[in-house]
Design an enzyme around this catalytic site. Structure first.
Site, PDB file in Angstrom:
ATOM      1  N   TRP A   1       0.830  -1.208  -0.045  1.00  0.00           N
ATOM      2  CA  TRP A   1      -0.170   0.043  -0.047  1.00  0.00           C
ATOM      3  C   TRP A   1       0.738   1.239  -0.017  1.00  0.00           C
ATOM      4  CZ3 TRP A   1       0.617   3.508   4.087  1.00  0.00           C
ATOM      5  CH2 TRP A   1       1.158   3.039   4.993  1.00  0.00           C
TER       6      TRP A   1
ATOM      7  N   GLU B   1       6.861   8.352  14.130  1.00  0.00           N
ATOM      8  CA  GLU B   1       7.170   7.720  12.909  1.00  0.00           C
ATOM      9  C   GLU B   1       7.874   8.551  12.025  1.00  0.00           C
ATOM     10  OE1 GLU B   1       6.134   4.590  12.078  1.00  0.00           O
ATOM     11  OE2 GLU B   1       4.568   4.510  13.521  1.00  0.00           O
TER      12      GLU B   1
ATOM     13  N   GLU C   1       8.549   1.449   6.659  1.00  0.00           N
ATOM     14  CA  GLU C   1       8.039   2.422   7.880  1.00  0.00           C
ATOM     15  C   GLU C   1       7.856   3.748   7.336  1.00  0.00           C
ATOM     16  OE1 GLU C   1       7.804   2.122  11.159  1.00  0.00           O
ATOM     17  OE2 GLU C   1       7.896  -0.017  11.301  1.00  0.00           O
TER      18      GLU C   1
ATOM     19  N   HIS D   1       4.293   5.255   7.033  1.00  0.00           N
ATOM     20  CA  HIS D   1       3.645   5.571   8.170  1.00  0.00           C
ATOM     21  C   HIS D   1       3.605   7.031   8.374  1.00  0.00           C
ATOM     22  CE1 HIS D   1       4.447   1.186   9.534  1.00  0.00           C
ATOM     23  NE2 HIS D   1       4.077   1.131   8.314  1.00  0.00           N
TER      24      HIS D   1
ATOM     25  N   GLU E   1       7.914  -2.565  18.339  1.00  0.00           N
ATOM     26  CA  GLU E   1       7.186  -2.668  17.279  1.00  0.00           C
ATOM     27  C   GLU E   1       5.853  -3.079  17.842  1.00  0.00           C
ATOM     28  OE1 GLU E   1       7.432  -1.698  14.381  1.00  0.00           O
ATOM     29  OE2 GLU E   1       9.526  -1.989  13.262  1.00  0.00           O
TER      30      GLU E   1
ATOM     31  N   THR F   1       4.291   0.048  18.664  1.00  0.00           N
ATOM     32  CA  THR F   1       3.473   0.809  17.925  1.00  0.00           C
ATOM     33  C   THR F   1       2.344   0.274  17.555  1.00  0.00           C
ATOM     34  OG1 THR F   1       5.498   0.058  16.564  1.00  0.00           O
ATOM     35  CG2 THR F   1       5.536   2.116  17.388  1.00  0.00           C
TER      36      THR F   1
ATOM     37  N   ASP G   1       1.143  -3.288   9.466  1.00  0.00           N
ATOM     38  CA  ASP G   1       2.620  -3.287   9.363  1.00  0.00           C
ATOM     39  C   ASP G   1       3.494  -3.385  10.542  1.00  0.00           C
ATOM     40  OD1 ASP G   1       2.627  -2.974   6.553  1.00  0.00           O
ATOM     41  OD2 ASP G   1       3.383  -0.748   6.473  1.00  0.00           O
ATOM     42  N   GLU G   2       3.234  -2.908  11.513  1.00  0.00           N
ATOM     43  CA  GLU G   2       3.996  -2.798  12.829  1.00  0.00           C
ATOM     44  C   GLU G   2       3.791  -4.355  13.354  1.00  0.00           C
ATOM     45  OE1 GLU G   2       5.784  -0.566  13.389  1.00  0.00           O
ATOM     46  OE2 GLU G   2       4.694   1.369  13.083  1.00  0.00           O
TER      47      GLU G   2
ATOM     48  N   HIS H   1       6.307  -6.346  11.373  1.00  0.00           N
ATOM     49  CA  HIS H   1       7.666  -6.089  11.746  1.00  0.00           C
ATOM     50  C   HIS H   1       7.958  -6.592  13.053  1.00  0.00           C
ATOM     51  CE1 HIS H   1       7.397  -2.234   8.816  1.00  0.00           C
ATOM     52  NE2 HIS H   1       7.642  -3.424   8.351  1.00  0.00           N
TER      53      HIS H   1
END
Length: 334
Positions: A31, A74, A112, A115, A165, A168, A197-198, A201
């Site tokens: 994305w 971020e 990252e 974000h 991670e 977040t 996403d976090e 990760h």
């Protein structure tokens, strides 16, 4: 770090390529911030922006303080990549190294980067925040750097990133939940996408530490205890807007009150990682390793008790402060 410890990471290059790099997403299947924002080339751009601003007007200032704090965290991404590249045995030696550890750091940074970009643009279009004060805060934060206590040691570094991670993931997940409760489904989608996403990760960093527990349980459990004794400092703890010398403490107080990130979450993350890495079942440890194991297994309940006592005492914060991020409007802390 001792040369034999550095060699452990060099020996894990192949493992990292097969088990960690696969957790990255190809750019063409990722994305991008524009997927969630009004299209500036589209005929309906101004109408979409107007609708976004109308929805944002229904959201209280305390939520925006949390969202801005998350976005600033971020946006300080250059600092985090720099920190990872201080770690012995895994740093990007050339800036374009083909080693798996270096490839991961660059690609993680690229993922990252979206974000802060997405949250920054949303906040800009919302009209609810003072972008110049926010931009000053970002510049101050990046120039201040960070010292998480990792000491160029990848054991400490990857334990820190595993914790962060997950933190977040929780924080963005909670901003998504609160946006949905306030009827802002689009913002909820934005925050939820970042949280996903976090989480991915977190999976990668936790797998690295899990592997370290397999190959060097004694050294890893001692590193874990060392990191927790220092206390995990949030990446943005040096944030400053040019006015408020206690800005991070005030932002954290709002996040605690609103329920975006709390002391209970800190204890829960520790508890989760202790269980995830099966710390309590480790055997064959040295005396130092067993002491570290005992410390870690008993730490989360102690943190909860300390938090309960702190909640029962008079808070050190003022009841409310003026945040420059929201045009100096007063926001309750307690």
């Amino acid at each position: 770090m001792p040369p034999q410890k550095v060699e452990i990471f060099k020996s894990l290059e192949g493992w990292a390529e097969e088990n960690i790099l696969v957790l990255l997403k190809p750019v063409e299947r990722s994305w991008q911030p524009q997927d969630f924002l009004p299209d500036p080339a589209g005929e309906g751009f101004f109408e979409e922006v107007r609708e976004l601003r109308e929805r944002a007007m229904e959201i209280p200032d305390d939520y925006f303080v949390c969202l801005v704090g998350d976005m600033i965290t971020e946006e300080a991404l250059p600092t985090y990549q720099t920190m990872l590249n201080t770690l012995d045995g895994v740093r990007d030696e050339t800036g374009a190294s083909g080693a798996a550890w270096a490839v991961w750091t660059r690609a993680w940074t690229a993922e990252e980067n979206r974000h802060g970009d997405l949250l920054n643009k949303y906040l800009y279009l919302s009209g609810r925040v003072d972008m110049r004060q926010i931009e000053k805060t970002i510049q101050y934060l990046i120039s201040s750097g960070m010292d998480p206590g990792t000491e160029n040691n990848p054991y400490l570094g990857f334990i820190y990133t595993s914790f962060q991670e997950r933190a977040t993931f929780i924080s963005h997940g909670n901003t998504a939940r609160l946006a949905k409760e306030r009827g802002e489904a689009k913002l909820a989608q934005v925050c939820g996408t970042i949280a996903a996403d976090e989480k991915r990760h977190e999976t990668a960093y936790a797998k690295i530490v899990e592997k370290l527990f397999d190959v060097d349980p004694d050294g890893t459990v001692q590193a874990f205890a060392d990191m927790m004794r220092k206390k995990i400092s949030m990446p943005a703890h040096l944030m400053f807007d040019g006015r408020d010398g206690d800005l991070f403490a005030h932002f954290s107080a709002v996040a605690q009150r609103v329920g975006v990130y709390t002391a209970r979450d800190y204890a829960a993350i520790l508890e989760f990682l202790v269980e995830r890495w099966r710390v309590g079942s480790l055997t064959g440890l040295s005396g130092e390793g067993r002491a570290a194991q005992e410390y870690l297994c008993g730490l989360a309940p102690r943190i909860r008790k300390l938090d309960e006592r702190a909640q029962g005492r008079v808070r050190q914060h003022p009841p409310a402060v003026h945040f420059s991020w929201v045009f100096d409007r007063e926001v309750p802390l307690l």
